[in-house]
Design an enzyme around this catalytic site. Structure first.
Site, PDB file in Angstrom:
ATOM      1  CG  HIS A 162      81.132  71.878 117.393  1.00  0.00           C
ATOM      2  ND1 HIS A 162      80.244  72.695 118.571  1.00  0.00           N
ATOM      3  CD2 HIS A 162      81.214  70.980 117.616  1.00  0.00           C
ATOM      4  CE1 HIS A 162      79.957  71.440 118.975  1.00  0.00           C
ATOM      5  NE2 HIS A 162      80.590  70.123 118.766  1.00  0.00           N
TER       6      HIS A 162
ATOM      7  CG  ASP B  57      80.628  73.707 107.244  1.00  0.00           C
ATOM      8  OD1 ASP B  57      80.349  74.536 107.294  1.00  0.00           O
ATOM      9  OD2 ASP B  57      80.636  72.160 107.676  1.00  0.00           O
TER      10      ASP B  57
ATOM     11  CG  ASP C   9      82.948  68.438 114.198  1.00  0.00           C
ATOM     12  OD1 ASP C   9      83.634  68.216 114.723  1.00  0.00           O
ATOM     13  OD2 ASP C   9      82.418  68.865 114.559  1.00  0.00           O
TER      14      ASP C   9
END
Length: 376
Positions: free
Chosen positions: A212, A243, A269
């Protein structure tokens, strides 16, 4: 099975055509005969390779750390509805015996199959991380990196492990990274307070991916490039939680431009609240409040997401100028390469697994086919 009147998303283009599926494989692209026992008229929808999520903790109200086939099967069915046809169930920093139980369950789900998305193996996120970059991981269970601890948690199922997220600057990490490289397991840099030099040293030892991007790692500063700078300055792959909450869209555009789309994977995630209503849930034994699309623990730290990969593709498509086929590749073929299955998954090609999805102009999933079977 014939899927006709579709816009086929290839790696380098989108073309109108049809696809024949037989015995779970893509048998022919644009077959001469359109006659078949089952004909699906796509009515102009896009036909895409199924999405592959290499970083996901849960969905549908269930969590990988439950350590059961049942939980993994629910997750597999929930994410299949959103176009994910394969995934790596991802563990958390919890008690090592719980991790061991989860690894066994993931191995069994991979071996026996599910009623939804394929389980491709294990992603261990922690416990070999830096407690100073804990995120929503549980600080009580952080372990010093060691081959011994890794072997304890994976046991006889080590071959099922695809990726391990760790902090390369922590003592013992370099030895574990070298071991993982030797075994063909991807070492990913994440939850790390590494300086640029420490991150580069980790990459030289065998770190080939980063978890990430931007989140839970040292940021890029013009006099102190940090882990982000090391990721940008090398050819390792990375992943983004696209997102609009974990990373702003301008930052995503900068990252994609810097790394190039071949080096970036889209991941969710996601945690157990994915595809569920807002409310109270848990992740790694900690309470999580989900509200307005964001999942956070009590101190306000983001706790995974409720993102799905169809939404991630839609978000990137809406907030960048990249063509759709290049974005789809970030959610399919790039992830297949990460998992070592790019010779039979991740793209629409004759002889490849028939893991396919149909979606409309707005990336709304219309139909999901896994192993040549339509998923209801």
């Amino acid at each position: 099975m014939i899927i006709k009147n579709c816009r086929i998303i290839f790696e380098d283009k989108i073309s109108e055509g049809s696809v024949k599926v037989n015995n779970g494989l893509i048998e022919k692209i644009n077959p001469e005969s359109q006659e078949d026992a089952l004909v699906i008229d796509a009515e102009g929808a896009y036909l895409s390779p199924g999405f592959i999520d290499v970083h996901i903790h849960g969905a549908g109200g269930r969590d990988t750390m439950e350590g059961s086939y049942e939980a993994l099967n629910v997750i597999a069915k929930a994410i299949a509805k959103h176009g994910t046809t394969s995934f790596l169930p991802t563990t958390m920093t919890v008690d090592k015996d719980e991790v061991k139980t989860a690894v066994k369950a993931i191995y069994e789900a991979k071996k026996t199959g599910t009623e939804g998305a394929n389980v491709l193996g294990v992603h261990l996120e922690g416990p070999f991380i830096n407690s100073a970059m804990i995120g929503a991981q549980n600080p009580n269970y952080v372990l010093s990196p060691s081959i011994e601890a890794f072997k304890y948690m994976t046991g006889e199922f080590e071959d099922a492990v695809v990726c391990v997220t760790l902090a390369p600057e922590v003592e013992g990490a370099k030895e574990l990274i070298a071991y993982l490289k030797e075994k063909g397991i991807r070492a990913s840099m994440g939850h790390t307070k590494a300086t640029y030099d420490q991150a580069i040293e980790g990459i030289k030892c065998g770190v080939c991916h980063s978890t990430h991007l931007f989140n839970a790692m040292t940021p890029l500063h013009h006099r102190d490039p940090g882990a982000v700078g090391a990721i940008f300055d090398t050819d390792i792959t990375t992943e983004t939680i696209s997102d609009g909450i974990h990373v702003s869209y301008p930052s995503l555009r900068i990252a994609y431009k810097q790394k190039g789309l071949d080096k970036v994977l889209l991941v969710s995630d996601a945690m157990m609240a994915c595809s569920m209503p807002d409310g109270k849930y848990s992740l790694g034994g900690q309470e999580v409040i989900v509200s307005k699309g964001a999942a956070r623990i009590a101190n306000g730290a983001l706790a995974g997401s409720v993102l799905t990969l169809d939404r991630a593709v839609k978000n990137v498509y809406a907030n960048t100028s990249y063509p759709l086929h290049e974005i789809v590749k970030m959610a399919s073929y790039n992830a297949a390469k990460h998992c070592g299955v790019e010779d039979h998954k991740g793209k629409i090609q004759e002889g490849y697994d028939a893991d396919l999805i149909l979606f409309d102009e707005d990336i709304n999933i219309k139909k999901v086919i896994i192993g040549g079977k339509v998923i209801d």
